[in-house]
Scaffold this active site. Structure first.
Site, PDB file in Angstrom:
ATOM      1  N   ASP A 163      -0.680  -1.357   5.905  1.00  0.00           N
ATOM      2  CA  ASP A 163      -0.435  -0.797   7.231  1.00  0.00           C
ATOM      3  C   ASP A 163      -1.321  -1.453   8.280  1.00  0.00           C
ATOM      4  O   ASP A 163      -2.395  -1.940   7.966  1.00  0.00           O
ATOM      5  CB  ASP A 163      -0.736   0.710   7.228  1.00  0.00           C
ATOM      6  CG  ASP A 163       0.328   1.483   6.464  1.00  0.00           C
ATOM      7  OD1 ASP A 163       1.419   0.917   6.245  1.00  0.00           O
ATOM      8  OD2 ASP A 163       0.049   2.631   6.083  1.00  0.00           O
ATOM      9  N   ASP A 200      -7.367   1.891   7.754  1.00  0.00           N
ATOM     10  CA  ASP A 200      -7.294   1.974   6.300  1.00  0.00           C
ATOM     11  C   ASP A 200      -6.610   0.749   5.712  1.00  0.00           C
ATOM     12  O   ASP A 200      -7.051   0.191   4.718  1.00  0.00           O
ATOM     13  CB  ASP A 200      -6.505   3.223   5.876  1.00  0.00           C
ATOM     14  CG  ASP A 200      -7.406   4.442   5.836  1.00  0.00           C
ATOM     15  OD1 ASP A 200      -8.631   4.260   6.041  1.00  0.00           O
ATOM     16  OD2 ASP A 200      -6.886   5.552   5.615  1.00  0.00           O
ATOM     17  N   ASP A 202      -3.383  -0.376  10.325  1.00  0.00           N
ATOM     18  CA  ASP A 202      -4.403   0.546  10.826  1.00  0.00           C
ATOM     19  C   ASP A 202      -5.727   0.265  10.109  1.00  0.00           C
ATOM     20  O   ASP A 202      -5.824  -0.681   9.326  1.00  0.00           O
ATOM     21  CB  ASP A 202      -3.960   2.001  10.643  1.00  0.00           C
ATOM     22  CG  ASP A 202      -3.674   2.321   9.183  1.00  0.00           C
ATOM     23  OD1 ASP A 202      -3.995   1.479   8.314  1.00  0.00           O
ATOM     24  OD2 ASP A 202      -3.117   3.397   8.908  1.00  0.00           O
ATOM     25  N   GLU A 210       0.831  -1.192   0.000  1.00  0.00           N
ATOM     26  CA  GLU A 210       0.000   0.000   0.000  1.00  0.00           C
ATOM     27  C   GLU A 210       0.876   1.257   0.000  1.00  0.00           C
ATOM     28  O   GLU A 210       1.699   1.436   0.883  1.00  0.00           O
ATOM     29  CB  GLU A 210      -0.877  -0.054   1.260  1.00  0.00           C
ATOM     30  CG  GLU A 210      -1.514   1.221   1.648  1.00  0.00           C
ATOM     31  CD  GLU A 210      -2.097   1.168   3.068  1.00  0.00           C
ATOM     32  OE1 GLU A 210      -2.032   0.098   3.723  1.00  0.00           O
ATOM     33  OE2 GLU A 210      -2.608   2.193   3.516  1.00  0.00           O
TER      34      GLU A 210
END
Ligand code: 0RA
Length: 648
Positions: A502, A506, A504, A429
């Site tokens: 990541d 998102d 997180d 990403e």
């Protein structure tokens, strides 16, 4: 070893001991593997026996309990395992069933055994792989019991009491052996998923599962059977008619089918043979597909439902399956399972059995329900039109060579060797993480493909839109094996496709979008275990020159505890002086060396392999996570928030 047992286990038991030893030496040969999957197979194996009793008409209830001590109990109201003394072996039949490989099968041959598939190895295997096991049988007004240690009886089968009236049944309690299994902790969700599926497939059986440790309980009993299964699978889609249910039997082969159409674009057909999910399809599926295409085509032309214009559209099999959700369940006496994962039905006679039954009963249904028939044909015509449009779109992009692996996308940093077996591609990403990964990788066998943020949600898009998306085109050409109907896993340029996002919200959304794309358009990559999820660390714990990484909060706390030695000065946050904890918010925060050390080096990294344990459950997860309805998505995420990852 129990005292009582010493005299019983002499020379005549040598074969039993050999059998048990074989199972304990090579457990994977009998239960697939010794990971969590194999562990849960133990329960399924016992439950399958209880379901067999139900199929034979003798059982209506199964209770599965994860006990406080971590053992599992499976109890049914079947006939009870016979206890009479075997004339040749001079032992109770119960002891033979529990200790001799493949002796668990019914002695009457006209029942549909759950055999030959993934399970069906016999209950003795469960016994052999258990630290201890207790079996209790209610039969002929008496209660019998026998206990075992690692498969070896502690005493002869004995009478331990009486039972009321005509009660019969079997109760097996076992403690999986920690010498065999990597982990012996049973997961409620994993067991519940299979119990739910079994309850849908066997409408006369009520299955209760209870976890006494986590305090969870579910009772599954679906009187509507697979008709309810289909409705459940389509819960968040928009079906435009009630499920169609077809039932029949020919040549001793019972066939049950339920299906409905929704406004969705994908098809979801789940097929079962003797309650085993046949992921790879086979002859029963072929029979259903032929019958569906033929009957709907006949119906459409007979009732003039396809416009007679000059460029009259031709409906193909795929058009008749767009938006279709179906469950097909057949019972086959001697199933032959083929294919890579032995989940493809090979019996050729089954095709015509299914085909004949579906042709006849579906035609009948359509005659009686013309309004539904008309709506289905209209939907199929729209599918054909979209397919034509998609074909034009595909030809357009193909002409531009975008999907052609001869023209690899500019963003791909490819690896230097080109043997797919040994190559892997990281789908990363963002450009900054992509940069670190490019510098950190071993360029001989690791390729990096950075993608930009949120890719298209393929669950909500028509195929021509999917093919217009740049990020998706980039992935298709990097992987080099085509897409959808044209997808050929043999052509894939990498043996491992690793999603690295990541840690997180998102990142987890992007990961789900990617998984949805692979599941819907390159399913074989998922079913053959070629999709992986990278596990970057969450924390770095540093003291002086010493750096350690933690992949979750528990590990962070364990590492911290090491520095909390006697006399260590602790600051007000509970952290020993001199220790610095940093939380990685994104992959981009790690330098190339750190990324290699923690996440990419095959020698030291951990990755999650995505597997298709239950196709029906996977479909449900994607539909819930990526479909139209918002509320169920929120609920699902809240319910699973405690798990870091989703096993599909
Ligand atoms: C052998 C023969 C019969 C039943 C069973 C085994 C049996 C095994 C299990 C395992 C769990 N529950 C079970 N219930 C039954 C046939 C019994 C008869 O003919 O009476």
């Amino acid at each position: 070893m129990a005292q009582e047992n010493k005299n019983n286990y002499d020379a005549k038991n040598i074969n039993v001991l050999k059998g048990l030893e074989a199972v304990r030496k090579r457990p994977a040969m009998y239960i697939g593997d010794i990971s969590s999957r194999g562990l849960h197979h133990l329960v399924n194996e016992v439950v399958d026996n209880s379901i067999d009793e139900a199929l034979a008409g003798y059982n209506d209830r199964v209770l599965v309990t994860i006990n406080e001590n971590g053992s599992v109990t499976v109890e049914d109201r079947g006939r009870g395992i016979p206890v009479d003394i075997h004339p040749v072996e001079k032992k109770s039949a119960l002891e033979i069933v529990m200790t001799v490989l493949h002796a668990g099968g019914k002695f009457d041959s006209d029942s549909y055994k759950v055999s030959g598939g993934l399970h069906g190895v016999g209950i003795s295997v469960v016994n052999a792989l258990s630290e201890w096991c207790l079996v209790e049988v209610k039969r002929d007004g008496k209660l019998y019991a026998q206990e075992y240690e690692r498969g070896i009886p502690k005493y002869d089968v004995k009478e331990v009491g009486t039972v009321k009236g005509k009660e019969t049944g079997t109760k097996v309690t076992f403690m999986p052996d920690s010498e065999i299994f990597k982990s012996t902790k049973f997961k409620f969700e994993t067991l519940a998923e299979r119990m739910r599926e079994l309850a849908y497939l066997n409408k006369n059986v009520s299955i209760t599962i209870e976890d006494k440790i986590e305090e969870e309980k579910e009772v599954f009993h679906f009187k509507g059977g697979i008709k309810e299964f289909v409705a459940y699978l389509d819960e968040h889609r928009s079906p435009f008619h009630k499920p169609i249910y077809i039932e029949g039997e020919k040549d001793n082969t019972p066939v049950e089918l339920a299906f409905e159409y929704s406004t969705a674009y994908s098809d979801n057909i789940f097929t079962y043979v003797n309650n085993i999910n046949t992921h790879e399809g086979g002859t029963h599926l072929s029979g259903f597909r032929s019958a569906l295409t033929r009957t709907l085509n006949n119906y459409a032309s007979k009732n003039k439902l396809i416009k007679d214009t000059k460029n009259k559209i031709m409906l193909t099999g795929d058009d008749f399956r767009e938006g279709l959700t179906a469950v097909l369940s057949v019972k086959v006496m001697e199933p032959q399972f083929e294919g890579q994962t032995k989940t493809k039905l090979g019996n050729s006679e089954v095709k015509s059995v299914v085909e004949t039954i579906v042709n006849e009963k579906l035609a009948e249904y359509l005659e009686e329900n013309p309004a539904v028939g008309k709506k289905i044909i209209e939907k199929c015509v729209r599918a054909a039109e979209a397919r034509e449009a998609a074909k034009r779109a595909r030809e357009l992009v193909r002409r531009k060579n975008v999907l052609d692996s001869m023209h690899l996308p500019g963003k791909l940093a490819d690896c230097s060797i080109n043997d797919p077996e040994h190559c892997e591609v990281y789908i990363v990403e963002g450009d900054s993480a992509g940069g670190s990964a490019k510098q950190g990788r071993d360029r001989r066998f690791q390729a990096i493909l950075p993608i930009k943020g949120k890719i298209l949600n393929v669950e909500k898009a028509k195929i021509n839109k999917v093919l217009e998306s740049n990020e998706i085109k980039t992935m298709i050409s990097a992987i080099g094996a085509g897409i959808g109907l044209d997808f050929d896993p043999e052509k894939a340029r990498y043996g491992k496709i690793i999603i690295m996002t990541d840690a997180d919200v998102d990142g987890s959304h992007i990961r789900t979008l990617l998984l949805t794309f692979f599941y819907r358009h390159m399913k074989e990559l998922v079913s053959t275990g070629r999709i992986y999820i990278a596990q970057p660390p969450l924390y770095k714990i540093k003291k002086g020159k010493q750096e350690n990484y933690a992949f979750d909060d528990d590990e962070r706390d364990r590492l911290l505890a090491r520095y909390k030695t006697d006399g260590a000065e602790i600051n007000e946050e509970g952290i020993p002086k001199g220790v610095v904890i940093s939380r990685y918010k994104g992959l981009g925060e790690m330098n190339p060396d750190q990324l290699w050390d923690t996440t990419m080096n095959p020698e030291t990294r951990t990755m999650l392999q995505v597997n298709l344990e239950s196709a029906a459950a996977a479909d449900k997860i994607f539909e819930t996570l990526m479909g139209d309805a918002v509320e169920p998505r929120r609920e699902f995420i809240e319910r699973h928030a405690k798990y870091a990852n989703i096993d599909i």
